[in-house]
Design a protein around this motif. Sequence first.
Motif, PDB file in Angstrom:
ATOM      1  N   THR A 121       0.816  -1.221   0.000  1.00 10.67           N
ATOM      2  CA  THR A 121       0.000   0.000   0.000  1.00 10.67           C
ATOM      3  C   THR A 121       0.844   1.263   0.000  1.00 10.67           C
ATOM      4  OG1 THR A 121      -0.059  -0.090   2.406  1.00 10.67           O
ATOM      5  CG2 THR A 121      -1.950  -1.006   1.243  1.00 10.67           C
ATOM      6  N   GLY A 122       2.041   1.190   0.580  1.00  9.56           N
ATOM      7  CA  GLY A 122       2.868   2.391   0.667  1.00  9.56           C
ATOM      8  C   GLY A 122       2.730   3.121   1.988  1.00  9.56           C
ATOM      9  N   TYR A 123       2.009   2.547   2.941  1.00  9.33           N
ATOM     10  CA  TYR A 123       1.888   3.165   4.263  1.00  9.33           C
ATOM     11  C   TYR A 123       1.565   2.103   5.303  1.00  9.33           C
ATOM     12  CZ  TYR A 123      -2.952   3.203   2.539  1.00  9.33           C
ATOM     13  OH  TYR A 123      -4.157   2.864   1.990  1.00  9.33           O
ATOM     14  N   GLY A 124       1.641   2.494   6.573  1.00  6.43           N
ATOM     15  CA  GLY A 124       1.366   1.572   7.660  1.00  6.43           C
ATOM     16  C   GLY A 124      -0.121   1.398   7.886  1.00  6.43           C
ATOM     17  N   GLY A 125      -0.472   0.348   8.602  1.00 12.07           N
ATOM     18  CA  GLY A 125      -1.882   0.102   8.887  1.00 12.07           C
ATOM     19  C   GLY A 125      -2.575  -0.562   7.722  1.00 12.07           C
ATOM     20  N   LEU A 126      -3.853  -0.820   7.897  1.00  8.47           N
ATOM     21  CA  LEU A 126      -4.621  -1.449   6.820  1.00  8.47           C
ATOM     22  C   LEU A 126      -4.803  -0.463   5.686  1.00  8.47           C
ATOM     23  CD1 LEU A 126      -7.489  -3.330   8.704  1.00  8.47           C
ATOM     24  CD2 LEU A 126      -5.407  -4.275   7.720  1.00  8.47           C
ATOM     25  N   ASP A 128      -6.466   2.072   3.254  1.00  3.14           N
ATOM     26  CA  ASP A 128      -7.501   3.051   3.547  1.00  3.14           C
ATOM     27  C   ASP A 128      -8.847   2.460   3.152  1.00  3.14           C
ATOM     28  OD1 ASP A 128      -7.658   5.746   4.575  1.00  3.14           O
ATOM     29  OD2 ASP A 128      -8.645   6.214   2.684  1.00  3.14           O
ATOM     30  N   GLY A 130     -11.565   3.763   2.028  1.00  2.00           N
ATOM     31  CA  GLY A 130     -12.098   4.222   0.747  1.00  2.00           C
ATOM     32  C   GLY A 130     -13.531   3.799   0.545  1.00  2.00           C
ATOM     33  N   ASN A 143     -13.212   9.848   8.534  1.00  2.00           N
ATOM     34  CA  ASN A 143     -12.029   9.262   7.897  1.00  2.00           C
ATOM     35  C   ASN A 143     -11.296   8.469   8.965  1.00  2.00           C
ATOM     36  OD1 ASN A 143      -9.919   8.712   6.195  1.00  2.00           O
ATOM     37  ND2 ASN A 143      -8.873  10.645   6.593  1.00  2.00           N
ATOM     38  N   MET A 144     -11.787   7.263   9.206  1.00  2.04           N
ATOM     39  CA  MET A 144     -11.307   6.550  10.384  1.00  2.04           C
ATOM     40  C   MET A 144     -10.493   5.323  10.014  1.00  2.04           C
ATOM     41  SD  MET A 144     -15.094   5.436  11.291  1.00  2.04           S
ATOM     42  CE  MET A 144     -16.071   4.444  10.182  1.00  2.04           C
ATOM     43  N   THR A 145      -9.817   4.813  11.018  1.00  2.00           N
ATOM     44  CA  THR A 145      -9.019   3.603  10.824  1.00  2.00           C
ATOM     45  C   THR A 145      -9.471   2.559  11.842  1.00  2.00           C
ATOM     46  OG1 THR A 145      -7.351   4.210  12.440  1.00  2.00           O
ATOM     47  CG2 THR A 145      -7.028   5.030  10.188  1.00  2.00           C
ATOM     48  N   PRO A 147      -7.602   1.083  14.209  1.00  5.23           N
ATOM     49  CA  PRO A 147      -7.200   1.410  15.591  1.00  5.23           C
ATOM     50  C   PRO A 147      -8.157   2.412  16.240  1.00  5.23           C
ATOM     51  CG  PRO A 147      -5.299   1.540  14.130  1.00  5.23           C
ATOM     52  CD  PRO A 147      -6.490   1.260  13.255  1.00  5.23           C
ATOM     53  N   GLY A 148      -8.590   3.395  15.480  1.00  2.00           N
ATOM     54  CA  GLY A 148      -9.494   4.403  16.032  1.00  2.00           C
ATOM     55  C   GLY A 148     -10.833   3.812  16.431  1.00  2.00           C
ATOM     56  N   GLN A 149     -11.346   2.934  15.584  1.00  2.00           N
ATOM     57  CA  GLN A 149     -12.650   2.330  15.880  1.00  2.00           C
ATOM     58  C   GLN A 149     -12.590   1.493  17.152  1.00  2.00           C
ATOM     59  OE1 GLN A 149     -15.760   2.173  14.739  1.00  2.00           O
ATOM     60  NE2 GLN A 149     -15.523   3.763  13.182  1.00  2.00           N
ATOM     61  N   VAL A 206      -1.227   5.393  18.937  1.00 10.14           N
ATOM     62  CA  VAL A 206      -1.735   5.250  17.564  1.00 10.14           C
ATOM     63  C   VAL A 206      -3.117   5.885  17.481  1.00 10.14           C
ATOM     64  CG1 VAL A 206      -2.430   3.622  15.769  1.00 10.14           C
ATOM     65  CG2 VAL A 206      -0.324   3.228  17.071  1.00 10.14           C
TER      66      VAL A 206
ATOM     67  N   ARG B 342      -1.558   7.662   2.196  1.00  4.36           N
ATOM     68  CA  ARG B 342      -2.889   7.549   2.799  1.00  4.36           C
ATOM     69  C   ARG B 342      -3.673   8.858   2.634  1.00  4.36           C
ATOM     70  NH1 ARG B 342      -5.120   3.901   6.406  1.00  4.36           N
ATOM     71  NH2 ARG B 342      -3.230   2.899   7.066  1.00  4.36           N
ATOM     72  N   THR B 347     -11.310   8.304  -2.625  1.00  3.13           N
ATOM     73  CA  THR B 347     -12.229   7.561  -3.484  1.00  3.13           C
ATOM     74  C   THR B 347     -13.065   8.539  -4.286  1.00  3.13           C
ATOM     75  OG1 THR B 347     -12.343   6.026  -1.669  1.00  3.13           O
ATOM     76  CG2 THR B 347     -13.904   5.690  -3.447  1.00  3.13           C
ATOM     77  N   TYR B 424     -12.664  11.586  16.304  1.00  2.67           N
ATOM     78  CA  TYR B 424     -14.035  11.215  15.946  1.00  2.67           C
ATOM     79  C   TYR B 424     -14.655  10.404  17.061  1.00  2.67           C
ATOM     80  CZ  TYR B 424     -11.344   7.227  14.023  1.00  2.67           C
ATOM     81  OH  TYR B 424     -10.462   6.190  13.837  1.00  2.67           O
TER      82      TYR B 424
END
Lengths: 399, 482
Positions: A121-126, A128, A130, A143-145, A147-149, A206, B342, B347, B424
Amino acid sequence: MAEGIKDKVAVIGVGCTSFGELWDKGPEDLMVEAFTEALEDAGIDKKDIQAAWLGTCFDEVNVGKSAVSLATTLKLPFIPVSRVENFCATGTEAFRSACYAVASGACDITLALGAEKLKDTGYGGLPDFGAVMGTKNRLIWPNMTAPGQFAMMATKYFDKYGLDPEEGKATLAKISVKSHRNGAMNPKAHLRREITVDQVLKAPIVAWPLGLFDCCGVSDGAAAAIVARPDIAKKLRPDPVYVKALQISVSSGEEIMYSGTWDGAHVESTYRAGAKAYQEAGVKNPREEMSLLEVHDCFSITELTIYEDLQISPRGRAREDVEAGFYDLDGQVPCQPSGGLKCFGHPIGATGLRMIYEVYKQLQGKCGKRQIKNPRLGLTHNMGGFPSMNIVSVCILGN
Amino acid sequence: MVGIVSCGAYIPRYRLSRKTIAAAMGWFNPQVLPGEKAVANYDEDSITMAVAAGFECLKEISRKSIDAIYFASTTSPYRERQGSGIIAGALDLRPDLRAADLTDSVKAGTGALLAATDAVKAGEAGNVLVCAADCRLGKAGSLQEQIFGDGGAALLVGTEGVIASLEGSYSLSFDFPDHRRAEQDRFDRSWEDRWIRDEGYLKFMPMAARGLFGKYGLEAGDFAKAVLACPYGREHASIGKQIGFPPEKVQDNMITSVGDTGAAYPLMVLMAALEDAKPGDRILLVSYGNGCDALCFRVTEEIGRVRNKKGIKGCLSVRKDLNSYQKYLAFRNMIPMEVGVRGEEITFTQLSTLWRERKTVLALGGVRCKNCGTPQYPRQRVCVNPECGAVDQMEDYSFADKKGRLFTYTGDNLAFSISPPAIYGIVDFDGGGRYMFDLIDCELADLKVGMAVEMSFRRKYADQGRGIIGYFWKAVPTEGVI
C-alpha cells in the motif's frame, strides 16, 4: 436450533506461511507455500480436492476479485473455486464454505485458502477504507481507521467500569506482553520479541488510548486448511481434528444506529456467535471446558472484551483474570498460544485460517515449546469490521 | 415595513495573533497590525461559515417560510456550482426557492442585502435569507494576510417581526481596481496601500454617506451609530469624523478581533451595532468595494430578540489561539504538506449518489419510525429498533439541529488529518438516534464520555484532482461536561 455440523467435518491438513513484511513475495507465492504445506500434511493429491474457496479482502492491493487467481496459481483442474470476503473475518468465511460443502454431502474433500498482501500500500496500517464500506458511506463516515474504531471501545470500556486511562492501559499492556511472550516462541510469527509492560505504556499513541503495542502488526501471509468427511479423514490420518461448531453473527445495525441497547464496551456479535457455537458444540461451561483460544486480538482492548463476550470471564471482570495470568500459556485457558494477531499481524484473508492452523496443531500436540497440556477443545474467533458494526465467526475444534 | 427580521453570525474558533504572524514573517515584513484575526479551521470555507451563520439566523424560524436565498462571497469554492444551492441544501430550505450568488466584490454583502429588500418590497418574496461569508487569502508576509479575517453573517429580510427596517440606501459603483483576483489567482493582488486608503476608502465612503444624507435629507445627528466597513484604524476614525460622527458613535471595526471578512464584513459590524441598539435608533451602514453601498436602518421595538441570539458577542467569546503560523499555512493549503499515500488516497465521489442522498449528506436528515418513534440516521426503510422492525413507516427527521452526547471517542494518529490526531466518536442524540461523526473544534485532552455536542456543517474532504469538495456534518463539543 438446527442440527448443526458437529463432527460432520474433519480437518485433515493445514498450511501456513511465515507472516511478515514479505517485500519479495507476491500473493501467488504465499498461496503456493500455504497450499503445499497443507497438501503434504493431508497426504493427498491435488486431484482429490473437489472444490476450493479463496479468502481475500483488499482486492485492490492483492490478487483482484474472483477465485481465478487461486485456480490458476495452484493449477486447480477445472474444479469449482469461489472467492469469499467478509472483512477481517474472511479467512473463517472461506473455511465455513469448505466445511459446509463437505457437511452437505456435496463434496468429500475441499480446500479453504486465505491470502493477503497488505504491504503493497505504501503506508502503515490497513489499506484506507475508501469505498470498502460502499460509496454512500464514504460521504458520511469519518475518515477513520481500525485502531481508532477499536480505541473507541477502550474509551467506553474504561468509562463504563470506572478505570482511569492509566489503569485501563496497564491491564491492556499485560495482554500484549503475554501474546509477545508466546509469539517469541513461534517461528512463523512476524514479531518475535518479548516486550515489557513499561515498553507498552511508553509506546507512541496510535489512536487514543491505544498505543503501538496495543495494535496488532500489519503483515503479508497465507494459510490453508483441507477438510474432509470424517470417515475419509480417519483413513488418511490417525489424528484428524473435528469441527465441533462453526457459527457466525453479523451486526444488525442496532449498535451504531439505535441508542437503546449496545453499551459500546463489548462486541455483541462475539457474544452471539460464541453462545451459538457453545450450543452447537454442546459446551455448557466455557470457562471450565475450553482448552485454548485463538481470538481476534487486532487490538488489546478487543481481546479483553472477547474474554467477557465469550463467557470465559464475567462481565467487567476480565481484568482480574488478566492480572491472575488466567490466559497465559500456563494459565487455565491459554489465549493466543501462537502469539495471535499481535505477533502474526493480520493479513486479512489468512488470519481465520491461521488461527485454525494453531488450534489444529495444538490439538495434535505439535507446538513444541508453546504446546498446551492435553488440550481437548480449542476455539477460534475471527472478527471483521468494527465494534459498532461487524462480523464475528466462532469455530470450535476438538479431537 | 421591510427590514431585517433575524440575524446570525459566525466567527471561526481559531484566532491568529498578528504577533504570531510577525514572529514568523517579521523578518520579511516588519509592519505589524495590532490584535488578532479570526481564522477558519482547515475544514471551513465560505460555504460552511455561511451555513453556520444561516443556521443561527434561522433558529426558531420556520425553514418553510424562506422564499429566496442570496449568498455573497468572493471566495465561493466553486466557479460553477451554486454556493447558495449548497447552503440551501444544508439548511434544508424548500426547493421552490429563488437562489443567487453575488460575488466578485467585497461589496457583494450589502448588494445581496439590498437585492433581498428589493425582492421583499416588490412582493416577490416574503422572506429572503442573505448569507455572506469570506475566507480571503493574502500571500505570506503581505499586509493583506494580516488584515483579512474569516467569518460569516446571515440576515433574514422580511416584513414580519422586523428588528431594523431599511429606510433607504445610496450606492456608488466605480471600477476602482484596488484589489483583484484573476481566474487562477488564489491570493489577493493589490495596488499601493496608500492609494487604496487615500483614494478609495477616504473618498468613497464619505461620498456614499453624504449621498445618502442628501437623498433623504438626513444628517449625522439623525443617527445613533455609524457602521463603517473600513479595516484601517486611522482611516476608519477619519471617515467617521469627515461625515460628522464623534468617535463614540462609530461602531468598532472589529479589525483587532476578527479582521476584514470581505463580503460578510459590513454585515458583521452591523450585527455588532444592532446588539447594542435601542428602539428608534438610526444606524448608518457603509460598505466598501469597487464603490460603496450606504444603507440607513431604523431599529424597532423588536430589537430585544437580537440579544437572545449568540450574535457577534457570543461568537467572540468562543475562541482558541492558533499559536502556530505554520499550522495556519497548512490549514489554508499554502504550503505543500507531506500527506503521505494515505492522505492522497481519495475515493471518487459519485455525484449521482450524492444527489440521491442529498437529504442525508447535506441536511443531516434522518427518519423517525412512525410505529415506535425511534429517530434513526442515516435514513432507513426497516426500523432499527430490534423490538419494532417496521418497514416503510418512516417520516423525515432532522438531526442537524439536535444536540447530543458523546457516547465514545478517539484521537486517531493513523487516519489522515491535516490537523492530527483525527478526532471522531459516536454521538447519541437527545431524543434518540446514534451515529459516528468526526469531532472538530476541540482538543482530545478536553473530551469526556457524556459531553454535550452540537452539529456543524464542514468540509469532509477535498478531492483536488477531481475538483470535488465533500461537505458533511461534524460534532462540536459545547461548553459544560455533563
